[in-house]
Design a protein around this motif. Structure first.
Motif, PDB file in Angstrom:
ATOM      1  N   LYS A 195       0.828  -1.204   0.000  1.00 53.23           N
ATOM      2  CA  LYS A 195       0.000   0.000   0.000  1.00 53.23           C
ATOM      3  C   LYS A 195       0.864   1.256   0.000  1.00 53.23           C
ATOM      4  O   LYS A 195       0.632   2.194  -0.775  1.00 53.23           O
ATOM      5  CB  LYS A 195      -0.919   0.006   1.225  1.00 53.23           C
ATOM      6  N   LEU A 196       1.900   1.283   0.842  1.00 52.60           N
ATOM      7  CA  LEU A 196       2.758   2.460   0.917  1.00 52.60           C
ATOM      8  C   LEU A 196       3.647   2.582  -0.309  1.00 52.60           C
ATOM      9  O   LEU A 196       3.919   3.685  -0.787  1.00 52.60           O
ATOM     10  CB  LEU A 196       3.606   2.406   2.191  1.00 52.60           C
ATOM     11  N   ILE A 199       1.791   4.300  -2.944  1.00 52.45           N
ATOM     12  CA  ILE A 199       1.743   5.748  -2.711  1.00 52.45           C
ATOM     13  C   ILE A 199       3.055   6.389  -3.123  1.00 52.45           C
ATOM     14  O   ILE A 199       3.079   7.459  -3.745  1.00 52.45           O
ATOM     15  CB  ILE A 199       1.450   6.028  -1.215  1.00 52.45           C
ATOM     16  N   ARG A 200       4.153   5.717  -2.824  1.00 55.23           N
ATOM     17  CA  ARG A 200       5.473   6.228  -3.200  1.00 55.23           C
ATOM     18  C   ARG A 200       5.595   6.378  -4.715  1.00 55.23           C
ATOM     19  O   ARG A 200       6.113   7.388  -5.222  1.00 55.23           O
ATOM     20  CB  ARG A 200       6.561   5.287  -2.672  1.00 55.23           C
ATOM     21  N   ARG A 202       3.165   6.861  -6.771  1.00 53.06           N
ATOM     22  CA  ARG A 202       2.303   7.978  -7.196  1.00 53.06           C
ATOM     23  C   ARG A 202       3.037   9.312  -7.030  1.00 53.06           C
ATOM     24  O   ARG A 202       2.917  10.216  -7.863  1.00 53.06           O
ATOM     25  CB  ARG A 202       1.009   7.975  -6.379  1.00 53.06           C
ATOM     26  N   LEU A 212      -1.003  13.560  -0.379  1.00 52.90           N
ATOM     27  CA  LEU A 212      -1.100  12.124  -0.119  1.00 52.90           C
ATOM     28  C   LEU A 212      -0.832  11.812   1.359  1.00 52.90           C
ATOM     29  O   LEU A 212      -1.423  10.880   1.915  1.00 52.90           O
ATOM     30  CB  LEU A 212      -0.124  11.364  -1.015  1.00 52.90           C
ATOM     31  N   TYR A 216      -3.483   9.732   3.456  1.00 52.03           N
ATOM     32  CA  TYR A 216      -3.201   8.335   3.812  1.00 52.03           C
ATOM     33  C   TYR A 216      -2.356   8.129   5.078  1.00 52.03           C
ATOM     34  O   TYR A 216      -2.411   7.055   5.673  1.00 52.03           O
ATOM     35  CB  TYR A 216      -2.486   7.636   2.646  1.00 52.03           C
TER      36      TYR A 216
END
Length: 454
Positions: A195-196, A199-200, A202, A212, A216
């Motif tokens: 999940k992280l 995000i990284r 993105r 973000l 999150y």
């Protein structure tokens, strides 16, 4: 002996709930050398007092004015002695206190609504006060740096008490603990890592880090600030976080890495020598029923080994406990309200109620069976094993049992005396004027010269 309110530790705490605005009509209520104190500044302190739920009391302004006079006099001497604080220290104090305010108010938006101004505007307004407070505190530390008490002085201080005025000491306990947190398997943790990492990616693709983080990040202290931690040094964070924060260059972002708090990505915004301005996103793995069952079995096994005398409690704490604050102290808990004394004797009334329920029925020297717990501060679940090492019943203070307490009191009295003497000397050579509106306050008797006009 004339007593002065010392400013140690945080000084005047100018960073609490403030909803006061400076009035259109202002005046100087006090002058200390070349420094002035405005009525609006004093009213702001009174607003803090009221916003903390205290009853309205105009006399409280006298107390706050005395604190402000003390700080101004210390600040003036600090300027003479060339005592300064680094901008990074001010930034750090400002950021820490702001994060506390945001967390206390339930988010940045709510704080801004309460203040009726932006966080950035508020920080700019408070920066001079925070800097002045840090300088004054540093000056006080310099004045009292050699104020240490000897065993003879402690004894003399104790003997200065009349027998009927010795303090009553309530029940105190010495408690050891072994804290065990559930550990997730690599397979159980993978989805949080993924999940992280998504995000990284993105962020690397151009999405805004701050947005973000607000969306999150599961760090309540920094999420509302876009993950911004402000400036940190090498002692501020856990080692894994620090390693990445000081390895990266400004603008660079770390891969996903793990600490005891969960999974992080960190980005360095700016470097200033041994200080790094960073922001991060945290994802916390959620405890599973399987992991809780595993840690319960481990706790049961450790308990049985201690009871069977296969391993001492202190050794078990060092080997197995997940509480780093007590792990290398033989598992012994320290009195959190008095960290400077580092005493293991904890007043019963200061104990966490969930701990008191367990140890209240225990005999001295006994070990509790593993107890399930849920830490209200960080939400961590797990099991604890307690040792009731000793129990001191209520008694009149005496040197045999209470030497650390009387040593601390003697130390504070000695520092207060040094500060009092210092203030007396400085007041005689410093121009000090207090407005007539406050000159009659009891607290101002030490500051207002009555034998001649100022």
């Amino acid at each position: 002996m004339k007593k002065f309110l010392l400013i140690a530790g945080g000084l005047m705490c100018l960073f609490l709930n403030v909803n006061a605005q400076k009035t259109n009509i202002d005046k100087v209520v006090a002058v200390v050398g070349s420094n002035i104190i405005l009525l609006s500044d004093l009213n702001q302190q009174y607003a803090i007092y009221l916003n903390q739920g205290n009853p309205a009391d105009e006399k409280a302004k006298c107390y706050f004015l005395q604190q402000m006079l003390v700080q101004k006099l210390l600040k003036q001497q600090a300027e003479i002695d060339s005592i300064m604080v680094e901008d990074t220290q001010v930034d750090d104090a400002l950021d820490k206190r702001m994060r506390y305010q945001i967390q206390r108010m339930g988010g940045q938006e709510k704080l801004e609504q309460f203040l009726q101004k932006s966080v950035l505007q508020y920080k700019d307004e408070m920066r001079p006060d925070i800097k002045e407070g840090l300088i004054a505190e540093k000056m006080q530390q310099k004045i009292t740096e050699n104020a240490t008490v000897t065993p003879l002085e402690v004894k003399q201080y104790f003997e200065g008490y009349k027998k009927d005025s010795l303090p009553d000491i309530g029940t105190e306990l010495e408690i050891g603990e072994i804290s065990l947190y559930p550990k997730l398997t690599k397979a159980e943790k993978q989805k949080y890592y993924d999940k992280l990492d998504a995000i990284r990616l993105r962020i690397k693709s151009g999405e805004d880090f701050g947005f973000l983080a607000k969306t999150y990040s599961e760090d309540p202290g920094s999420a509302s600030e876009g993950g911004d931690y402000g400036f940190i040094d090498r002692t501020t964070m856990v080692k894994e976080f620090t390693a990445w924060a000081f390895k990266l260059k400004a603008g660079e972002m770390s891969p996903v890495f793990e600490t005891e708090f969960g999974y992080h990505i960190v980005q360095v915004i700016e470097r200033r020598g041994e200080q790094a301005h960073v922001r991060h996103i945290l994802i916390k793995p959620v405890t599973t029923l399987a992991s809780l069952e595993r840690v319960k079995l481990k706790a049961d096994s450790i308990y049985k080994d201690i009871v069977a005398k296969k391993i001492p409690f202190s050794a078990a704490a060092s080997l197995y406990s997940d509480n780093k604050e007590t792990q290398y102290n033989g598992g012994m808990m320290l009195y959190a309200d008095n960290v400077t004394a580092r005493t293991t004797f904890i007043p019963v009334e200061k104990l966490d109620p969930t701990i008191f329920v367990v140890v209240d029925t225990m005999k001295v020297g006994s070990i509790s069976k593993p107890v399930a717990f849920n830490n209200a501060q960080d939400g961590k679940e797990g099991y604890k094993i307690f040792l009731l090492k000793s129990k001191i019943p209520p008694h009149k203070g005496n040197l045999d049992q209470d030497y650390p307490k009387f040593k601390e009191r003697a130390q504070k009295e000695k520092e207060a005396k040094i500060m009092s003497e210092w203030f007396e000397k400085r007041k005689e050579t410093t121009y000090i004027r207090v407005d007539d509106e406050f000159a009659t306050c009891d607290e101002m008797k030490l500051w207002v010269k009555t034998d001649k006009k100022q």
